[in-house]
Scaffold this motif. Sequence first.
Motif, short mmCIF file in Angstrom:
data_model
loop_
_atom_site.label_atom_id
_atom_site.label_comp_id
_atom_site.label_asym_id
_atom_site.label_seq_id
_atom_site.Cartn_x
_atom_site.Cartn_y
_atom_site.Cartn_z
N VAL A 1 7.70 -2.99 -6.55
CA VAL A 1 6.49 -2.40 -5.96
C VAL A 1 5.52 -3.53 -5.67
N SER A 2 5.28 -3.78 -4.38
CA SER A 2 4.42 -4.90 -3.98
C SER A 2 2.94 -4.64 -4.24
N LYS A 3 2.52 -3.40 -4.04
CA LYS A 3 1.11 -3.07 -4.19
C LYS A 3 1.00 -1.58 -4.48
N GLU A 4 -0.01 -1.21 -5.28
CA GLU A 4 -0.22 0.20 -5.61
C GLU A 4 -1.54 0.69 -5.03
N PHE A 5 -1.54 1.97 -4.68
CA PHE A 5 -2.72 2.64 -4.13
C PHE A 5 -2.89 3.96 -4.86
N SER A 6 -4.12 4.46 -4.88
CA SER A 6 -4.35 5.80 -5.41
C SER A 6 -3.97 6.81 -4.33
N LEU A 7 -3.81 8.05 -4.73
CA LEU A 7 -3.45 9.09 -3.77
C LEU A 7 -4.50 9.23 -2.67
N THR A 8 -5.76 9.02 -3.03
CA THR A 8 -6.83 9.10 -2.02
C THR A 8 -6.76 7.95 -1.02
N GLU A 9 -5.99 6.91 -1.35
CA GLU A 9 -5.81 5.76 -0.46
C GLU A 9 -4.45 5.81 0.26
N ALA A 10 -3.87 7.00 0.36
CA ALA A 10 -2.53 7.13 0.94
C ALA A 10 -2.46 6.54 2.35
N GLN A 11 -3.48 6.77 3.16
CA GLN A 11 -3.48 6.22 4.52
C GLN A 11 -3.40 4.69 4.50
N GLU A 12 -4.17 4.07 3.60
CA GLU A 12 -4.13 2.62 3.46
C GLU A 12 -2.75 2.15 2.99
N ALA A 13 -2.13 2.94 2.14
CA ALA A 13 -0.79 2.59 1.65
C ALA A 13 0.21 2.56 2.80
N PHE A 14 0.14 3.57 3.68
CA PHE A 14 1.02 3.59 4.85
C PHE A 14 0.74 2.41 5.77
N GLU A 15 -0.53 2.12 6.00
CA GLU A 15 -0.89 1.01 6.87
C GLU A 15 -0.41 -0.32 6.29
N TYR A 16 -0.55 -0.48 4.97
CA TYR A 16 -0.07 -1.69 4.31
C TYR A 16 1.45 -1.81 4.46
N ALA A 17 2.15 -0.71 4.24
CA ALA A 17 3.61 -0.71 4.33
C ALA A 17 4.07 -1.08 5.74
N ILE A 18 3.40 -0.55 6.74
CA ILE A 18 3.78 -0.85 8.13
C ILE A 18 3.49 -2.32 8.46
N ALA A 19 2.33 -2.79 8.02
CA ALA A 19 1.94 -4.16 8.36
C ALA A 19 2.73 -5.22 7.60
N HIS A 20 3.05 -4.95 6.33
CA HIS A 20 3.65 -5.99 5.49
C HIS A 20 5.13 -5.77 5.18
N ARG A 21 5.63 -4.58 5.44
CA ARG A 21 7.04 -4.23 5.24
C ARG A 21 7.58 -4.63 3.86
N PRO A 22 6.88 -4.24 2.78
CA PRO A 22 7.38 -4.56 1.45
C PRO A 22 8.57 -3.66 1.09
N LEU A 23 9.28 -4.01 0.02
CA LEU A 23 10.37 -3.16 -0.43
C LEU A 23 9.83 -1.79 -0.84
#
Length: 91
Positions: free
Chosen positions: A61-83
């Motif tokens: 897990v490269s980075k963790e987000f709270s549920l209220t930050e779900a949109q940021e989590a998706f944006e991070y995943a798209i931009a950085h393509r972590p496992l």
Amino acid sequence: MELLFGLSAVFKTRKIGIDAEQIIRKLLTIKGLHNYNFEDLQYALNFIKEQHLNFPFLDIVSKEFSLTEAQEAFEYAIAHRPLRVGVKMDL
């Protein structure tokens, strides 16, 4: 020895490298699993519990987000393509 390898690979994803020599020498078994059931999940959780000192599960897990930050989590995943990106339930 059976090797549990948790990947969400039911869609087109990046290729992973596997050392075929080590698979043969160590007599490893690699199995795919699609749409696991409760027993499979329990088996996997027990494996992680028993093997957490032998494998770098925390590094998955490269980075963790709270549920209220779900949109940021998706944006991070798209931009950085972590496992994996973690999303914690807000309690």
